[in-house]
Every structure is written in C-alpha cells, then in structure tokens.
Write a protein that holds these residues in place. Structure first.
Motif, short mmCIF file in Angstrom:
data_model
loop_
_atom_site.label_atom_id
_atom_site.label_comp_id
_atom_site.label_asym_id
_atom_site.label_seq_id
_atom_site.Cartn_x
_atom_site.Cartn_y
_atom_site.Cartn_z
N UNK A 38 -1.21 12.83 -4.20
CA UNK A 38 -0.93 13.50 -5.48
C UNK A 38 0.42 14.19 -5.47
N UNK A 39 1.21 13.94 -6.50
CA UNK A 39 2.50 14.58 -6.62
C UNK A 39 3.59 14.01 -5.74
N UNK A 40 3.28 12.95 -5.02
CA UNK A 40 4.26 12.36 -4.12
C UNK A 40 4.53 10.91 -4.50
N UNK A 41 5.66 10.41 -4.02
CA UNK A 41 5.99 9.01 -4.28
C UNK A 41 5.16 8.10 -3.38
N UNK A 42 4.95 6.90 -3.87
CA UNK A 42 4.26 5.90 -3.06
C UNK A 42 5.15 5.53 -1.87
N UNK A 43 4.54 5.45 -0.69
CA UNK A 43 5.32 5.13 0.50
C UNK A 43 4.69 3.98 1.26
N UNK A 44 5.55 3.21 1.91
CA UNK A 44 5.10 2.08 2.71
C UNK A 44 4.57 2.59 4.05
N UNK A 45 3.33 2.27 4.34
CA UNK A 45 2.70 2.73 5.57
C UNK A 45 2.89 1.71 6.69
N UNK A 46 2.64 0.45 6.37
CA UNK A 46 2.73 -0.60 7.39
C UNK A 46 2.86 -1.95 6.70
N UNK A 47 3.46 -2.89 7.42
CA UNK A 47 3.54 -4.25 6.90
C UNK A 47 3.42 -5.24 8.05
N UNK A 48 2.97 -6.43 7.70
CA UNK A 48 2.79 -7.47 8.70
C UNK A 48 3.21 -8.80 8.08
N UNK A 49 4.03 -9.52 8.80
CA UNK A 49 4.50 -10.81 8.30
C UNK A 49 3.46 -11.89 8.58
N UNK A 50 3.71 -13.06 8.05
CA UNK A 50 2.78 -14.16 8.28
C UNK A 50 2.74 -14.54 9.76
N UNK A 51 3.80 -14.23 10.47
CA UNK A 51 3.84 -14.52 11.89
C UNK A 51 3.29 -13.42 12.78
N UNK A 52 2.92 -12.31 12.14
CA UNK A 52 2.30 -11.22 12.89
C UNK A 52 3.21 -10.08 13.29
N UNK A 53 4.48 -10.12 12.89
CA UNK A 53 5.37 -8.99 13.18
C UNK A 53 4.99 -7.81 12.32
N UNK A 54 5.05 -6.63 12.92
CA UNK A 54 4.60 -5.42 12.23
C UNK A 54 5.67 -4.34 12.22
N UNK A 55 5.58 -3.49 11.20
CA UNK A 55 6.42 -2.30 11.10
C UNK A 55 5.56 -1.17 10.57
N UNK A 56 5.88 0.06 11.00
CA UNK A 56 5.08 1.22 10.60
C UNK A 56 5.96 2.38 10.15
N UNK A 57 5.39 3.17 9.27
CA UNK A 57 5.95 4.45 8.92
C UNK A 57 5.94 5.31 10.19
N UNK A 58 7.01 6.05 10.43
CA UNK A 58 7.11 6.81 11.68
C UNK A 58 5.91 7.72 11.90
N UNK A 59 5.43 8.35 10.84
CA UNK A 59 4.36 9.34 10.99
C UNK A 59 3.01 8.73 11.35
#
Length: 121
Positions: free
Chosen positions: A41-62
């Motif tokens: 609430x009251x905050x912008x939408x943020x990207x938490x994590x993503x995964x490619x079709x090949x399985x590579x992942x990235x995460x929000x630092x927190x």
C-alpha cells in the motif's frame, strides 16, 4: 487468450514461509521470462524475482537468500518460495509472463490478478 492465476498467498508469522504458484493457461506456444512483482500500500510495484525460459534467475536485493523462484515448463507454472518472511514483505504479489501465442506467434506480456501476502509480527 492467456490467463495467469496465482495462488498460495495468505497470513504467516514473521520468520515463516509461503509458496506462491502461478499457472498460465490459454493458447500458449511458449513462455519466455516469468516474473513475480509485489506492491505494498502506498508504494510502487517492484520486481521481486524473474526467471528466464532457460532457468536464469535474478532477485531483488532485499529478498536474496530468502526467496527462490522456479518454474515447471511442462505445467506453464512459476513458483515463488518465500522463507524467513519479514514485516517488510507484505504486499499483493503479482505474476507476470511473456507468452508467445500459437495463432500469431507474437509475444505479449500478461499479468495475474494478484495474491495477498500478510506477515504478522
């Protein structure tokens, strides 16, 4: 038409765990990158994590070291395992995916309806 349906949200105590699921259905030829976003609430939408079709992942630092994104390509499903939940994690969590459609072979971005995660202290 493509639909993304999330499940698994709910109320958990701080330090607890939840597993979110998001199943994609419809006229899908393939799914490229799948993502989890969150919006408090009251905050912008943020990207938490993503995964490619090949399985590579990235995460929000927190969330690094606490959350794990994975996918089951046979089921067109993406998961978010959330461990050691903290008071700053509550939000509506949204699934997002880049899906290539059978008929047109074009790729579009789709959103789920969101699932609420609440953490009690």
């Amino acid at each position: 038409q493509v639909q993304l349906v999330e499940s698994g949200g709910g109320l958990v105590q701080a330090g607890g765990s939840l597993r979110l699921s998001c199943a994609a259905s419809g006229s899908i030829f393939s799914i490229n990158t799948m993502r989890w976003y969150r919006q408090a609430p009251g905050k912008q939408r943020e990207l938490v994590a993503r995964i490619t079709s090949g399985g590579s992942t990235n995460y929000l630092d927190s969330v690094k070291g606490r959350f794990t994104i994975s996918r089951d390509n046979a089921k067109n499903t993406v998961y978010l395992q959330m461990n050691s939940l903290k008071p700053e994690d509550p939000a509506v969590y949204y699934c997002n995916a880049d899906c290539t459609i059978f008929s047109s072979q074009l790729t579009f971005n789709y959103w789920g309806q969101g699932t609420q995660v609440t953490v009690s202290s």
